[in-house]
Design a protein around this motif. Structure first.
Motif, short mmCIF file in Angstrom:
data_model
loop_
_atom_site.label_atom_id
_atom_site.label_comp_id
_atom_site.label_asym_id
_atom_site.label_seq_id
_atom_site.Cartn_x
_atom_site.Cartn_y
_atom_site.Cartn_z
N GLN A 513 71.90 62.75 -66.08
CA GLN A 513 70.84 61.75 -66.23
C GLN A 513 70.51 61.18 -64.85
N ILE A 514 69.30 61.40 -64.41
CA ILE A 514 68.87 60.87 -63.11
C ILE A 514 68.70 59.36 -63.24
N PRO A 515 69.30 58.57 -62.32
CA PRO A 515 69.22 57.12 -62.43
C PRO A 515 67.81 56.60 -62.12
N VAL A 516 67.38 55.65 -62.95
CA VAL A 516 66.04 55.05 -62.79
C VAL A 516 66.15 53.54 -62.86
N ASP A 517 65.04 52.86 -62.53
CA ASP A 517 65.03 51.40 -62.55
C ASP A 517 65.06 50.88 -63.99
N ALA A 518 65.48 49.64 -64.15
CA ALA A 518 65.60 49.04 -65.48
C ALA A 518 64.25 48.61 -66.04
N ARG A 519 63.34 48.15 -65.17
CA ARG A 519 62.09 47.56 -65.67
C ARG A 519 61.18 48.61 -66.30
N HIS A 520 60.96 49.72 -65.60
CA HIS A 520 60.02 50.74 -66.10
C HIS A 520 60.73 51.99 -66.62
N ASN A 521 62.00 52.15 -66.28
CA ASN A 521 62.75 53.36 -66.62
C ASN A 521 62.03 54.61 -66.14
N ALA A 522 61.40 54.51 -64.98
CA ALA A 522 60.63 55.64 -64.45
C ALA A 522 60.80 55.81 -62.95
N LYS A 523 61.11 54.73 -62.23
CA LYS A 523 61.27 54.81 -60.77
C LYS A 523 62.67 55.34 -60.47
N ILE A 524 62.71 56.52 -59.87
CA ILE A 524 63.99 57.19 -59.61
C ILE A 524 64.68 56.56 -58.40
N HIS A 525 66.00 56.39 -58.51
CA HIS A 525 66.78 55.86 -57.39
C HIS A 525 67.15 57.03 -56.46
N ARG A 526 66.18 57.49 -55.69
CA ARG A 526 66.38 58.66 -54.82
C ARG A 526 67.36 58.37 -53.68
N LEU A 527 67.34 57.17 -53.16
CA LEU A 527 68.24 56.84 -52.05
C LEU A 527 69.70 56.89 -52.50
N PHE A 528 69.96 56.45 -53.72
CA PHE A 528 71.31 56.56 -54.27
C PHE A 528 71.72 58.03 -54.39
N LEU A 529 70.80 58.86 -54.90
CA LEU A 529 71.09 60.29 -55.04
C LEU A 529 71.31 60.95 -53.68
N SER A 530 70.53 60.54 -52.69
CA SER A 530 70.69 61.10 -51.34
C SER A 530 72.08 60.80 -50.79
N ARG A 531 72.52 59.55 -50.94
CA ARG A 531 73.86 59.18 -50.45
C ARG A 531 74.96 59.92 -51.22
N LYS A 532 74.80 59.99 -52.52
CA LYS A 532 75.81 60.64 -53.37
C LYS A 532 76.00 62.10 -53.00
N TRP A 533 74.89 62.85 -52.90
CA TRP A 533 75.02 64.29 -52.67
C TRP A 533 75.31 64.61 -51.21
N THR A 534 74.93 63.74 -50.29
CA THR A 534 75.33 63.92 -48.89
C THR A 534 76.84 63.84 -48.77
N LYS A 535 77.44 62.87 -49.44
CA LYS A 535 78.90 62.71 -49.41
C LYS A 535 79.59 63.92 -50.04
N ARG A 536 79.06 64.38 -51.16
CA ARG A 536 79.70 65.53 -51.84
C ARG A 536 79.62 66.80 -51.01
N VAL A 537 78.48 67.05 -50.42
CA VAL A 537 78.32 68.25 -49.60
C VAL A 537 79.22 68.16 -48.36
N SER A 538 79.27 66.98 -47.75
CA SER A 538 80.13 66.79 -46.57
C SER A 538 81.60 67.00 -46.92
N ARG A 539 82.01 66.50 -48.08
CA ARG A 539 83.40 66.64 -48.51
C ARG A 539 83.75 68.11 -48.73
N LYS A 540 82.83 68.84 -49.38
CA LYS A 540 83.07 70.27 -49.63
C LYS A 540 83.14 71.05 -48.33
N ALA A 541 82.26 70.68 -47.38
CA ALA A 541 82.26 71.37 -46.08
C ALA A 541 83.57 71.12 -45.34
#
Length: 547
Positions: A513-541
């Motif tokens: 489930q892609i995280p979205v804002d509470a008010r509209h349930n449509a605005k994606i939290h892309r910055l959160f996803l960027s930080r999350k997957w950057t950390k995971r890729v760095s850890r795997k590397a």
């Protein structure tokens, strides 16, 4: 010339005189949670509430935290605060307790009007409420409907430039900010609803966002409050939403694309048409062309309208659903979502995408030419007066061209050859690669069209300006079960590289489930996803190097 009332509460008084017996507030719940209120009864309830506030010592010019449940009490007590000249502070209930308390602490309200739960929170966490020295406990079951008054609370005449309310942003790409609404801001917005969108007295509105319930009484429009939890509107029951539209003969609605999808799905599945509806507004996030087509097919006598704006400036521009369908191919080929032409009175400019603050410009400064991408900026009476107690944020978001003050929307876009405004995504969410920037709306609309994709987000791995673009996808679960993640990932990458080879996207990550804002349930939290997957890729590397 726009009609002004000095105070939003004065608009209600006018509606009560003109349409005393017309329903103002109606419960759309299966078991009605409150008896319907006519405009005269709503005005009477507001008068009673205003007198209660005066008795409790809440005065003109004081900031008052409004901490009640969404519904009739929110509308009654907001209008009561307007009527006594106090300044309601309205904070989104879905932002989480930590952000909520931070907003209170920063605003420093002198008063609080709230339910018992608000009083308990203020006692348990007193530091955020230390400036509050006046409190009024709202009894949800009492609204003064049956009360008799020896006198009426005065309808104050306020200056157009006076502060009317503080309304907080959702903080979807940053910290929530208290937006300073002037009386002329409300006047401009109410006038736009009448003149641009032809909203008329006697219409019936499905009020899915509580704050928009403040506009309807001013316009003589009935508000039907549906069975929706404002903290999570995506959980609203689709069939009941449609039932409410039909039962109450709704003529107009303002909702996020998530709500629009629910309505379109049920209507299409059951062959239901909505001939009584004049318009269905979709706002809060980019609107997929297919949704416009699906929803438009059930509005046999009405239109799908897509306004563009933000808490700080609304409306800025708008477009009709048929135009979104007309420009569908260009949207799917990376030219951005259509958000139409500016509303009358809005001066919209495209300025270079630079970090804040942006220096003031001379009157003859030339903004970016057609088809050149920059930041969308707007000036006009619909623009609010900066942020409350945040001079740095206000300075970053504001600049002048001559005597006109402009607000930076934080969105990237451009004017196309036909003079229409195109939206390319949030400036903060743009992916900056060694080959140049990639805006989120370049490829997401096309990826979202794939039959296996429910939702997608373009995010960057690593640090600017050398980010690696990748896709985060919320796939349809049944497709994952049938094909498996590896096959599905390959299909999505092939489609992406076929449509957008120059972006050189090589990774696809899956989210349940892609995280979205509470008010509209449509605005994606892309910055959160960027930080999350950057950390995971760095850890795997790092693990790979150790091995």
């Amino acid at each position: 010339m726009s009609e002004t009332a000095g105070s939003v509460a004065n608009y209600l008084s006018r509606s009560a005189r003109k349409y005393p017996e017309v329903p103002a507030l109606v419960s759309g719940a299966r078991s009605p949670s409150f008896p319907a209120l006519s405009f005269a009864e709503l005005d009477q309830s507001v008068n009673w509430a205003a007198l209660e506030l005066i008795k409790s010592g809440i005065n003109r010019g004081e900031k008052a935290l409004l901490f009640v449940n969404p519904g009739p009490n929110l509308i009654i007590w907001a209008f009561a605060l307007f009527r006594v000249g106090a300044i309601p502070v309205v904070i989104d209930p879905g932002m989480g307790i930590k952000s909520f308390l931070s907003c209170i602490k920063r605003t420093r309200p002198e008063a609080m009007v709230g339910i018992s739960r608000a009083f308990w929170i203020s006692r348990l966490l007193p530091s955020a409420f230390r400036t509050v020295n006046k409190r009024y406990l709202v009894n949800p079951g009492r609204n003064g409907r049956e009360s008799k008054f020896s006198h009426a609370a005065p309808d104050l005449q306020n200056q157009p430039e006076g502060l009317a309310a503080i309304v907080f942003t959702s903080g979807s790409t940053g910290s929530p900010k208290g937006v300073r609404y002037l009386h002329q801001t409300f006047d401009a917005q109410i006038n736009a609803l009448k003149t641009v969108f032809a909203m008329q007295p006697g219409e019936i509105d499905l009020t899915t966002l509580p704050i928009f319930g403040l506009f309807n009484p001013a316009l003589g429009i009935t508000s039907v409050l549906p069975e929706i939890n404002p903290r999570c509107p995506a959980l609203a029951e689709s069939a009941h939403l449609v039932h409410t539209l039909v039962k109450h003969e709704i003529t107009t609605a303002f909702a996020s694309p998530v709500i629009g999808k629910k309505v379109a799905f049920v209507c299409s599945k059951r062959g239901i048409k909505l001939p009584q509806m004049n318009r269905f507004f979709l706002a809060g996030a980019p609107v997929p062309p297919d949704l416009v087509e699906q929803l438009g097919s059930v509005l046999t006598n009405g239109r799908v309208l897509v306004p563009y704006g933000a808490t700080e400036a609304l409306p800025v521009s708008w477009t009709d659903g048929w135009q979104i369908q007309k420009y569908k191919n260009s949207t799917l080929h990376g030219e951005g979502s259509l958000i139409g032409k500016p509303v009358p009175g809005a001066d919209v400019r495209i300025l270079p995408n630079v970090r804040p603050p942006l220096g003031n410009y001379s009157p003859d400064h030339q903004t970016l030419p057609e088809e050149e991408v920059g930041e969308i900026c707007v000036s006009g009476k619909m623009v609010s007066a900066g942020y409350d107690r945040m001079p740095g944020a206000t300075c970053d978001a504001r600049f002048k061209i001559g005597n006109a003050e402009f607000h930076r929307m934080g969105d990237l876009g451009y004017f196309d050859k036909t003079g229409k405004l195109r939206f390319l995504g949030r400036k903060a969410e743009c992916v900056y690669t060694k080959n140049g920037p990639i805006e989120t709306e370049r490829c997401e609309p096309a990826i979202n069209q794939l039959s296996c994709v429910k939702k997608s987000a373009l995010v960057g791995l690593g640090e600017m300006p050398n980010q690696e673009p990748c896709l985060v996808v919320e796939p349809l679960r049944e497709v994952v079960r049938q094909k498996g993640e590896n096959v599905l990932r390959k299909e999505i990458l092939e489609a992406c590289n076929s449509l957008f080879p120059k972006y050189m996207i090589e990774r696809v990550f899956f989210e349940k489930q892609i995280p979205v804002d509470a008010r509209h349930n449509a605005k994606i939290h892309r910055l959160f996803l960027s930080r999350k997957w950057t950390k995971r890729v760095s850890r795997k590397a790092s693990l790979g190097k150790l091995i």
